[in-house]
Scaffold this motif. Structure first.
Motif, mmCIF file in Angstrom:
data_model
loop_
_atom_site.group_PDB
_atom_site.id
_atom_site.type_symbol
_atom_site.label_atom_id
_atom_site.label_comp_id
_atom_site.label_asym_id
_atom_site.label_seq_id
_atom_site.Cartn_x
_atom_site.Cartn_y
_atom_site.Cartn_z
ATOM 1 N N PHE A 118 9.506 3.088 25.645
ATOM 2 C CA PHE A 118 9.969 1.964 25.005
ATOM 3 C C PHE A 118 11.282 2.049 24.201
ATOM 4 O O PHE A 118 12.175 1.040 24.212
ATOM 5 N N ASP A 119 11.526 3.068 23.860
ATOM 6 C CA ASP A 119 13.085 3.579 23.230
ATOM 7 C C ASP A 119 13.849 3.629 24.569
ATOM 8 O O ASP A 119 15.164 3.268 24.373
ATOM 9 N N ALA A 120 13.695 4.238 25.490
ATOM 10 C CA ALA A 120 14.717 4.617 26.674
ATOM 11 C C ALA A 120 15.043 3.214 27.302
ATOM 12 O O ALA A 120 16.225 3.282 28.043
ATOM 13 N N VAL A 121 13.818 2.322 27.505
ATOM 14 C CA VAL A 121 14.499 1.021 28.233
ATOM 15 C C VAL A 121 15.462 0.256 27.403
ATOM 16 O O VAL A 121 16.114 -0.938 28.015
ATOM 17 N N ARG A 122 15.820 0.662 26.204
ATOM 18 C CA ARG A 122 16.772 -0.022 25.531
ATOM 19 C C ARG A 122 18.266 0.545 25.715
ATOM 20 O O ARG A 122 19.176 0.130 24.976
ATOM 21 N N THR A 123 18.150 1.567 26.837
ATOM 22 C CA THR A 123 19.377 2.289 26.917
ATOM 23 C C THR A 123 19.943 1.860 28.393
ATOM 24 O O THR A 123 19.157 1.970 29.353
ATOM 25 N N GLY A 124 21.306 1.882 28.658
ATOM 26 C CA GLY A 124 21.660 1.538 30.028
ATOM 27 C C GLY A 124 21.431 2.856 30.727
ATOM 28 O O GLY A 124 21.163 2.360 31.880
ATOM 29 N N PHE B 116 19.099 4.671 31.430
ATOM 30 C CA PHE B 116 17.636 4.783 31.837
ATOM 31 C C PHE B 116 17.646 3.805 32.970
ATOM 32 O O PHE B 116 16.967 3.919 34.065
ATOM 33 N N TRP B 117 18.357 2.461 32.853
ATOM 34 C CA TRP B 117 18.094 1.528 33.818
ATOM 35 C C TRP B 117 19.132 2.070 34.975
ATOM 36 O O TRP B 117 18.508 1.613 36.312
ATOM 37 N N LEU B 118 20.029 2.517 35.047
ATOM 38 C CA LEU B 118 20.859 3.247 36.088
ATOM 39 C C LEU B 118 19.982 4.356 36.899
ATOM 40 O O LEU B 118 20.029 4.432 37.890
ATOM 41 N N LEU B 119 19.337 5.226 35.986
ATOM 42 C CA LEU B 119 18.609 6.341 36.811
ATOM 43 C C LEU B 119 17.431 5.848 37.451
ATOM 44 O O LEU B 119 17.210 6.044 38.331
ATOM 45 N N ALA B 120 16.610 4.755 36.842
ATOM 46 C CA ALA B 120 15.540 4.231 37.334
ATOM 47 C C ALA B 120 15.962 3.546 38.473
ATOM 48 O O ALA B 120 15.100 3.562 39.502
ATOM 49 N N GLY B 121 17.212 2.659 38.627
ATOM 50 C CA GLY B 121 17.322 1.664 39.684
ATOM 51 C C GLY B 121 17.758 2.549 40.848
ATOM 52 O O GLY B 121 17.353 2.211 41.946
ATOM 53 N N MET B 122 18.335 3.683 40.505
ATOM 54 C CA MET B 122 18.755 4.739 41.537
ATOM 55 C C MET B 122 17.435 5.208 42.389
ATOM 56 O O MET B 122 17.505 5.438 43.412
ATOM 57 N N PHE B 123 16.571 5.735 41.381
ATOM 58 C CA PHE B 123 15.381 5.962 41.891
ATOM 59 C C PHE B 123 14.370 5.020 42.542
ATOM 60 O O PHE B 123 13.733 5.464 43.551
ATOM 61 N N VAL B 124 14.585 3.927 42.421
ATOM 62 C CA VAL B 124 13.963 2.899 42.836
ATOM 63 C C VAL B 124 14.390 2.877 44.413
ATOM 64 O O VAL B 124 13.473 2.710 45.440
ATOM 65 N N ILE B 125 15.741 2.714 44.530
ATOM 66 C CA ILE B 125 16.241 2.854 45.741
ATOM 67 C C ILE B 125 15.872 4.155 46.614
ATOM 68 O O ILE B 125 15.602 4.201 47.788
ATOM 69 N N CYS B 126 16.052 5.454 45.827
ATOM 70 C CA CYS B 126 15.545 6.591 46.538
ATOM 71 C C CYS B 126 14.268 6.462 46.911
ATOM 72 O O CYS B 126 14.083 7.064 48.185
ATOM 73 N N GLY B 127 13.289 6.083 46.325
ATOM 74 C CA GLY B 127 11.868 6.105 46.850
ATOM 75 C C GLY B 127 11.666 5.014 47.902
ATOM 76 O O GLY B 127 10.910 5.445 49.028
ATOM 77 N N TRP C 44 8.843 8.785 33.698
ATOM 78 C CA TRP C 44 8.980 7.343 34.140
ATOM 79 C C TRP C 44 10.112 6.971 35.136
ATOM 80 O O TRP C 44 9.742 6.046 35.834
ATOM 81 N N THR C 45 11.051 7.779 35.138
ATOM 82 C CA THR C 45 12.008 7.495 36.341
ATOM 83 C C THR C 45 11.406 7.706 37.660
ATOM 84 O O THR C 45 11.478 7.077 38.628
ATOM 85 N N ASN C 46 10.584 8.835 37.726
ATOM 86 C CA ASN C 46 9.679 8.933 38.791
ATOM 87 C C ASN C 46 8.687 7.788 39.166
ATOM 88 O O ASN C 46 8.525 7.518 40.352
ATOM 89 N N SER C 47 8.349 7.145 38.013
ATOM 90 C CA SER C 47 7.393 6.034 38.540
ATOM 91 C C SER C 47 8.200 5.081 39.107
ATOM 92 O O SER C 47 7.560 4.287 40.042
#
Length: 432
Positions: A237-243, A245-256, A374-377
Motif C-alpha cells: 500500500f505504501d509502494a503503490v503511492r510511489t512512481g 513502483f509503477w515503472l518497475l511493475a509496468g516493466m515486469f508486466v511487459i516482461c511476463g 509484488w513486482t513479480n506478481s
C-alpha cells in the motif's frame, strides 16, 4: 578460535563436524522442489493441440487454465513468504508439492474445460506459487551467510532447469502416448520430491544445531512472525503511492507477457502452425531455458558493475528485436537462424530479474525484497494475460504473427520505462 554461543531456547550449537555443511543438502532439497514446480509451467503449451484435437475445445479456453495458473503463481508468492515465516518453510513446501500432485492427478481425469482451469489453473497455480524466487530467498537468508549470491542464482535458475529436464521428455511422451500419462508421471514426481523434502529440508540451522554456512557464530531461530502478512500488505500500500513502483511493475508486466506468458503456453502451437514436430519445438524451448539460466548469472555479474536501468533498456530492446524477427525464422525444421533466435532470446529472458531486484533495493531499502515480490506478481499478471490473449488472437487471426509484433512493440516501451526509474540518494524505508 572458540565458538561463540547464545543462550537460546533453540537447539544448542554442535561441535565442529565434517567439512560438508547441512546447508548444501537444504539447497539441494529446495532446488528439487523448484525444479519440479518449473516442470509444470511448460506443460499447458504441450496440451493445447492435443486437447483441441481430442475435445474440440477452443484454444482460448485451454489457455485460460494457463492464465489462471500464472496469475495465482504470482499472487501467491508474497503471502507464501509470510506463511513460511509463520508456520515454517518445510510445512509450506510439503503442502505446495502435495497440492501440485493432486492438481495433476485430477487433471488426468477431467472432461470439461472448467476443470482444466480449476485443477491446473487454481490448484497447481497455488502450489507452484509457493516455490518461487521468494522461496529461494527464504532458504538463502536462513541457511547461508556466505555464497548467498551463488546459491540464489542457482536456485533462481532451477525453474528453467525443470523445463530443460522435463520438457523434451514430456513432449515425446505426449506425441507417443497421449497427454494423460505425462501428466500422471509429473504428479508422481512431485510426490517423490515431497518425500525428499521431508527427509532433508529444515526451516532453520538452529533446528539441527548448526551455524548458517559461513556464519561466525550460532544464530538462534527467530520466533514465528504473525504480522508478516500484514507487513506484506502495508509495504504494498505504501509502494503503490510511489512512481518507481509503477515503472518497475509496468516493466515486469511487459516482461511476463513477452517471456513465459507467451512462450510456455503458445510456443508449441505456434511452431506446430509452421509444421514443426512437437519434440523439436520442445527441444528449442528447452534450449531457451539453458541460455536463460546462463543469462541470469551473467546479468547478475553485470548488475554489480553497471547501471541496472541501462541494462534493462538493453535487454528489452534486444528482446523486441528477437520477437520482431521470430515469424521470419520459424519453420518446419530447426534452422541456423532459429537457433540464433533461441540463443539471443534466451540470454535476455530472465536477465531482467537481477537489475529489477537491485532497483527495488535502491529505491525501497530493506523493504526491497517485499516490493520485488509484488513486482513479480505483476510479472505473472502480464504472463497470464499474454497466455490467454495470445491463444485468443491465434483463434481470431489464424496466425501468431500479430502476437509477436505486438509484444515487440511493448518491449520497446519497457526499454524506455527503465530509463525513467530514479532511485533516491537515500533508500526509502517503509515502516512495518
Amino acid at each position: 578460535m572458540a565458538q561463540l554461543t547464545h543462550t537460546s531456547p533453540n537447539t544448542a550449537p554442535r561441535a565442529p563436524g565434517p567439512r560438508f555443511h547441512r546447508a548444501w543438502a537444504i539447497a539441494v532439497a529446495a532446488g528439487a522442489a523448484i525444479v519440479t514446480a518449473g516442470a509444470f509451467t511448460t506443460v499447458p503449451g504441450l496440451l493445447v493441440t492435443p486437447l483441441h484435437d481430442s475435445y474440440a475445445w477452443d484454444r482460448g479456453h485451454i489457455a485460460l487454465a494457463a492464465s489462471v495458473n500464472m496469475v495465482l503463481f504470482g499472487l501467491t508468492a508474497p503471502f507464501a513468504a509470510a506463511l513460511m515465516d509463520r508456520i515454517g518453510i518445510r510445512r509450506v513446501v510439503v503442502g505446495a508439492l502435495v497440492l501440485v500432485a493432486v492438481g495433476a492427478l485430477l487433471t488426468s481425469v477431467m472432461t470439461r474445460p472448467w476443470q482444466l482451469a480449476a485443477y491446473w489453473g487454481v490448484l497447481i497455480g497455488l502450489g507452484s506459487g509457493c516455490l518461487t524466487m521468494t522461496f529461494a530467498a527464504s532458504i538463502t537468508s536462513s541457511w547461508f551467510d556466505k555464497r548467498r549470491g551463488l546459491v540464489t542464482g542457482a536456485l533462481s535458475s532451477s525453474s528453467h532447469l525443470g523445463q530443460l529436464l522435463f520438457l523434451p521428455l514430456l513432449a515425446w511422451a505426449v506425441d507417443h502416448y497421449g497427454w494423460r500419462p505425462p501428466v500422471v508421471t509429473l504428479a508422481f514426481v512431485a510426490l517423490a520430491v515431497t518425500a525428499l523434502v521431508l527427509l532433508l529440508l529444515r526451516d532453520h540451522p538452529a533446528d539441527v544445531g548448526v551455524k548458517p554456512y559461513g556464519a561466525p557464530e550460532f544464530v538462534p531461530k527467530p520466533a514465528p512472525a504473525p504480522g508478516a502478512a500484514r507487513r506484506t500488505l502495508t509495504v504494498l500500500f505504501d509502494a503503490v503511492r510511489t512512481g518507481p513502483f509503477w515503472l518497475l511493475a509496468g516493466m515486469f508486466v511487459i516482461c511476463g507477457a513477452s517471456t513465459n506468458g507467451v512462450m510456455w503456453s503458445n510456443w508449441a502451437p505456434a511452431a506446430h502452425d509452421h509444421g514443426m514436430h512437437a519434440t523439436a519445438a520442445a527441444s528449442m524451448l528447452s534450449l531457451i531455458g539453458i541460455f536463460s539460466a546462463l543469462g541470469a548469472v551473467l546479468s547478475g555479474w553485470l548488475t554489480d558493475r553497471f547501471d541496472p536501468r541501462r541494462l534493462l533498456t538493453t535487454y528489452f530492446a534486444v528482446r523486441a528485436l528477437t520477437l520482431l524477427v521470430l515469424p521470419m525464422v520459424l519453420s518446419s525444421t530447426v534452422t541456423f537462424p532459429l537457433v540464433v533466435f533461441v540463443v539471443v532470446y534466451g540470454l535476455v529472458d530472465v536477465a531482467t530479474v537481477p537489475p529489477v531486484i537491485a532497483l527495488c533495493g535502491r529505491v525501497y531499502g530493506e523493504d526491497g525484497p517485499i516490493v520485488f515480490g509484488w513486482t513479480n506478481s505483476a510479472h505473472q499478471l502480464g504472463a497470464g494475460a499474454s497466455a490467454f490473449l495470445g491463444a485468443t488472437a491465434r483463434d481470431l487471426f489464424g496466425t501468431y504473427d500479430v502476437v509477436w509484433t505486438t509484444l515487440s512493440a511493448v518491449c520497446l516501451v519497457a526499454a524506455l520505462m527503465a530509463l525513467l526509474v530514479r532511485p533516491p540518494r537515500h533508500p526509502r524505508h517503509v515502516p512495518a
